[in-house]
Design an enzyme around this catalytic site. Structure first.
Site: not given
Length: 452
Positions: A79, A394
């Protein structure tokens, strides 16, 4: 039957009488039975969510930057790299005239893994005089080659190895699902750590230890390249923009590509953190021992400040057209189907009849909260200059949430956001001055060393 003096447990044991009293008390509690009936059939989050609060978090933003598709890290812990590359691509999209351009996340991970293997082996040489079961060697051996990272770590990778378009080093099965690759690499590196420690204990000189380290890294490179492919050293870059026009960018190295197609000066940015513990004063720089990936790269550096300062500077950046990289504890108080966060969205205490309320400091100090995920702020809703909610890109694909984008109520920022990356020239003078001071060095296992 109720718990009385006669049925209290003997210290250190759970006696049969005490356990029978627990069950009897539960059976006589109508609210507990109702909660059990609900939670055994339905997710506790669905039972505990405050529907009115959920509906009150609207999706509109007074300032919104994103008009592109969200990326997908799949079954990996990349991420932090996705968020940083999403920040860089905001520049690249404009220069290329391509709405949904992506940099290769596989390329970034490849170099992070190889550099991090070298960083780990150098650490093993440095602590070779300590017993393997002492805390620092044990911690390092227990956290070998994780997928996660921090802002300064990705800057070190980009500045040394550059970036490439995703088409030139696309995803592989292992970049999208890293568990098996990581397991093999960890075994290899832990074996290498033992070999280095044994050689050091036998009196090997620095040159011999370096030769052994290089042999271990050759094996690491072989395994890593089998899983992820060969990163390009240079490439011919030609593309069609969204209007169909053809462009010839010539032959570039990855480092040249970074310079040519992004304008973000990575060294101009700093990571602000909200460490709520009193022993780490606001306005001080922090670093974490043994945290890093590129030997010779800048150390991980935080400036500790309050959440309001972080919000103000992040909102200023968004209004100026710049997305903002941030790290948080992603799971608490999240409505997972719509991707909505609010600090008081899910009331577990009401479902259980047990007080679960805690402060941010308590959660950090007692291991209940830390940075677990990095994303990108791409919007903010301001009312009289103050943020009401935030829009978040995201990296879990376009099938979830609002085509991959989430909405954060401002209350959640205070409780679960730990870090934001901003330009140094946006800092107030006192924080800029703190960058010149020697940072407080935190232990390797400190919560602020958690990898997003």
């Amino acid at each position: 039957m109720t718990i009385t003096e006669d049925t209290k447990r003997i210290r250190g044991t759970l006696t049969p009488d005490w356990l029978r009293a627990l069950h009897a008390d539960f059976a006589g509690d109508a609210a507990a039975r109702l909660a059990m009936n609900a939670v055994t059939r339905t997710s506790v989050d669905e039972v505990a969510v405050d529907r009115g609060r959920l509906l009150g978090v609207q999706l509109s933003m007074s300032n919104r930057l994103d008009n592109w598709d969200a990326a997908d890290q799949k079954r990996s812990g990349r991420c932090w790299l996705f968020a940083a590359l999403n920040l860089l691509r905001a520049d690249a999209r404009k220069k290329l005239g391509v709405k949904n351009f992506e940099f290769s996340q596989n390329h970034a991970m490849y170099w992070d893994k190889l550099e991090r293997a070298n960083f780990f082996l150098e650490d093993m040489i440095a602590v070779a005089g300590s017993a393997a079961d002492e805390r620092i060697p044990m911690f390092l051996l227990g956290n070998v080659l994780d997928d996660g990272g921090q802002w300064n770590m990705e800057v070190a990778v980009f500045e040394k190895h550059g970036v490439v378009p995703k088409s030139l080093m696309p995803e592989t099965e292992s970049s999208s699902n890293t568990s098996r690759m990581n397991a093999s690499l960890r075994t290899l590196l832990r074996k290498g750590a033992r070999r280095l420690r044994d050689a050091a204990a036998a009196g090997a000189h620095d040159g011999a230890l370096d030769e052994l380290k290089q042999a271990i890294l050759r094996d690491t490179h072989r395994v890593l390249t089998i899983h992820l492919g060969v990163p390009p050293q240079s490439f011919d870059w030609r593309w069609n923009d969204d209007d169909g026009a053809f462009h010839d960018g010539g032959t570039l190295t990855p480092r040249e590509f970074l310079d040519e197609y992004t304008e973000i000066a990575l060294g101009d940015y700093v990571c602000l953190v909200d460490d709520p513990r009193a022993e780490h004063p606001k306005g001080r720089a922090l670093t974490v021992a043994h945290l890093g990936n590129v030997v010779g790269g800048d150390p991980v550096l935080y400036l500790n400040t309050d959440a309001d300062t972080m919000k103000r500077i992040a909102a200023q950046a968004i209004v100026a057209g710049e997305p903002v990289w941030f790290g948080c504890d992603v799971d608490p108080q999240m409505e997972a189907s719509q991707g909505i966060w609010a600090a008081d969205l899910i009331d577990y205490s009401a479902v259980y009849g047990v007080d679960l309320s805690t402060t941010k400091e308590e959660r950090v100090r007692y291991g209940d909260s830390a940075m677990t995920h990095a994303m990108l702020f791409t919007g903010v809703d301001l009312v009289d200059g103050a943020p009401r909610r935030w829009r978040v890109e995201n990296s879990w694909g376009t099938e979830k949430f609002d085509k991959g984008f989430c909405t954060m109520d401002d209350s959640w920022f205070d409780e679960y956001v730990f870090e934001v990356v901003v330009r140094k020239d946006r800092l107030p003078a006192e924080l800029r001055a703190a960058l010149t001071h020697v940072p407080i060095v935190l232990d390797p296992w400190d919560p602020m060393g958690a990898l997003a």
